[in-house]
Design an enzyme around this catalytic site. Structure first.
Site, PDB file in Angstrom:
ATOM      1  N   ASP A   1      52.036 -22.489  36.952  1.00 33.95           N
ATOM      2  CA  ASP A   1      52.312 -23.177  35.694  1.00 33.95           C
ATOM      3  C   ASP A   1      53.411 -22.363  34.987  1.00 33.95           C
ATOM      4  O   ASP A   1      53.684 -21.217  35.371  1.00 33.95           O
ATOM      5  CB  ASP A   1      50.994 -23.182  34.897  1.00 33.95           C
ATOM      6  CG  ASP A   1      51.164 -23.559  33.457  1.00 33.95           C
ATOM      7  OD1 ASP A   1      51.728 -24.632  33.208  1.00 33.95           O
ATOM      8  OD2 ASP A   1      50.737 -22.781  32.577  1.00 33.95           O
TER       9      ASP A   1
ATOM     10  N   ASP B   1      47.230 -21.606  32.665  1.00 34.93           N
ATOM     11  CA  ASP B   1      46.496 -21.149  31.467  1.00 34.93           C
ATOM     12  C   ASP B   1      45.923 -22.280  30.625  1.00 34.93           C
ATOM     13  O   ASP B   1      45.183 -22.031  29.680  1.00 34.93           O
ATOM     14  CB  ASP B   1      47.445 -20.357  30.546  1.00 34.93           C
ATOM     15  CG  ASP B   1      48.445 -21.274  29.871  1.00 34.93           C
ATOM     16  OD1 ASP B   1      49.058 -22.107  30.572  1.00 34.93           O
ATOM     17  OD2 ASP B   1      48.587 -21.197  28.636  1.00 34.93           O
TER      18      ASP B   1
END
Ligand SMILES: O=P(O)(O)OC[C@H]1O[C@H](O[C@H]2O[C@H](CO)[C@@H](O)[C@H](O)[C@H]2O)[C@H](O)[C@@H](O)[C@@H]1O
Length: 357
Positions: free
Chosen positions: A113, A300
């Site tokens: 990510d 996250d």
């Protein structure tokens, strides 16, 4: 390499009306509860059913842990809560040897990510740059392991931020993928939400207009999704942000809303997410249906949970949640922050150098 995908992106057939809970709309993080063994924050809570609750808890901090639990927690209590949580989600650094033992003789595929994982969370999304050291670490790891970036941002934007040609990129939460192409050819483009583009652009225009009326609000064009940032909006005005967005979305039943870190994300009602993007890329890379593949996903945010879940189903792979506060997750491991992510990438390189396949 051929794209071997037979993926289609089915549209959710029953988009729930805006005034009823729809997928993601009322997803909420509970205020931290003090009774839980790990003091975790669930991503979803059906009992918390309004946008504001979800917005308030969309990016918990240690201060919030204290404030929301109603218990005056000392720094020590917070540290203890985090340590307890690590029992369930061990650090991928301290567990590195264990992880590599499981990956022995197998091929790793790496999915990363961007915001909050490779770059720290900052107030201005346009300035969320990754460090040169992080860029070097990602570049290095990609020499040994096929590596893809999967972001909520537009593909172009995240590519510009990362600035590495040798990676695969999926933007708009996986709705815009540039997968591997044939030898010497351009990559293969996969855009399952292309029919939504005119609608998304229309909504984007309206959201940009209403954002002008709310101090601190910022609208970001992520091509197949639109982000409405409220990180810099005074908390007393969050309700207004939610109300404005709701008023607009009422007219677009084929669009839905999800929550990220101090951001509302408008996206098509497609059964397509970061998990699907991982699945698609594994297929494109010829790495699906293989017993000797270990996909690793590091992220996250709430949208990364789809990828963590997919890897649990895939078997053999695992997710790593980047968080400095206890959260409920489908990941197996954790890392505290982007600096630990960088350490993890370096360890992967060292491991590959010392024991190449
Ligand atoms: O999937 P990601 O790569 O993690 O992208 C998710 C969203 O990230 C960005 O917003 C977040 O980071 C910003 C910069 O640190 C921060 O200001 C914001 O509050 C966060 O929500 C990005 O701007 C969004 O468009 C992405 O959807």
């Amino acid at each position: 390499m051929d794209i071997k995908s037979n993926h289609s992106a089915p549209i959710l057939t029953d988009p729930t009306p805006i005034n009823k809970p729809r997928l993601g709309l009322y997803d909420a993080l509970l205020p931290y509860s003090s009774g839980a063994v790990f003091l975790t924050v669930p991503w979803k809570n059906p009992a918390v059913n309004n946008w504001l609750d979800a917005m308030k808890s969309s990016s918990p901090t240690h201060q919030k842990l204290t404030k929301d639990s109603g218990i005056d927690m000392s720094a020590n209590d917070v540290a203890v809560a985090y340590c307890n949580w690590l029992v369930k989600y061990p650090s991928a650094l301290t567990s590195f040897e264990h992880i590599m033992n499981n990956a022995k003789g197998k091929r790793i595929a790496l999915f990363l990510d961007y915001d909050g994982t490779l770059s720290p969370i900052v107030d201005n999304p346009d300035l969320a740059f990754m460090s040169d050291a992080m860029r070097a670490a990602v570049k290095n790891v990609a020499k040994y392991i096929p590596t893809a970036i999967i972001s909520g941002r537009s593909r172009d934007k995240v590519h510009e931020f990362v600035g590495l040609q040798e990676l695969y990129y999926a933007g708009s939460h996986g709705m815009d993928i540039m997968g591997p192409g044939k030898e010497g050819e351009e990559g293969n483009l996969f855009q399952p939400a292309s029919e939504f583009l005119p609608m998304i652009n229309e909504v984007l225009k309206s959201l940009v207009e209403i954002a002008k009326e709310i101090k601190g609000a910022k609208v970001e064009n992520n091509k197949f999704c639109v982000s409405v940032h409220y990180r810099n909006v005074e908390e007393k005005n969050w309700q207004t942000v939610a109300q404005y967005v709701e008023n607009i979305l009422k007219h677009y039943p084929r669009l839905r809303l999800t929550h990220g870190r101090k951001v509302l994300e408008v996206r098509p009602v497609l059964k397509w997410d970061k998990g699907k993007a991982v699945e698609f890329l594994l297929e494109s890379l010829g790495l699906s249906n293989c017993d000797d593949v270990v996909p690793i996903y590091v992220g996250d945010d709430r949208t990364d949970e789809d990828a963590f879940k997919f890897l649990r189903e895939f078997g053999g792979g695992f997710g790593i949640l980047v968080s400095c506060a206890p959260k409920e997750s489908s990941a197996f491991y954790s890392l505290r922050d982007p600096s630990e992510v960088m350490e993890f990438l370096k360890l992967l390189v060292m491991n590959k150098k010392s024991s190449p396949l």
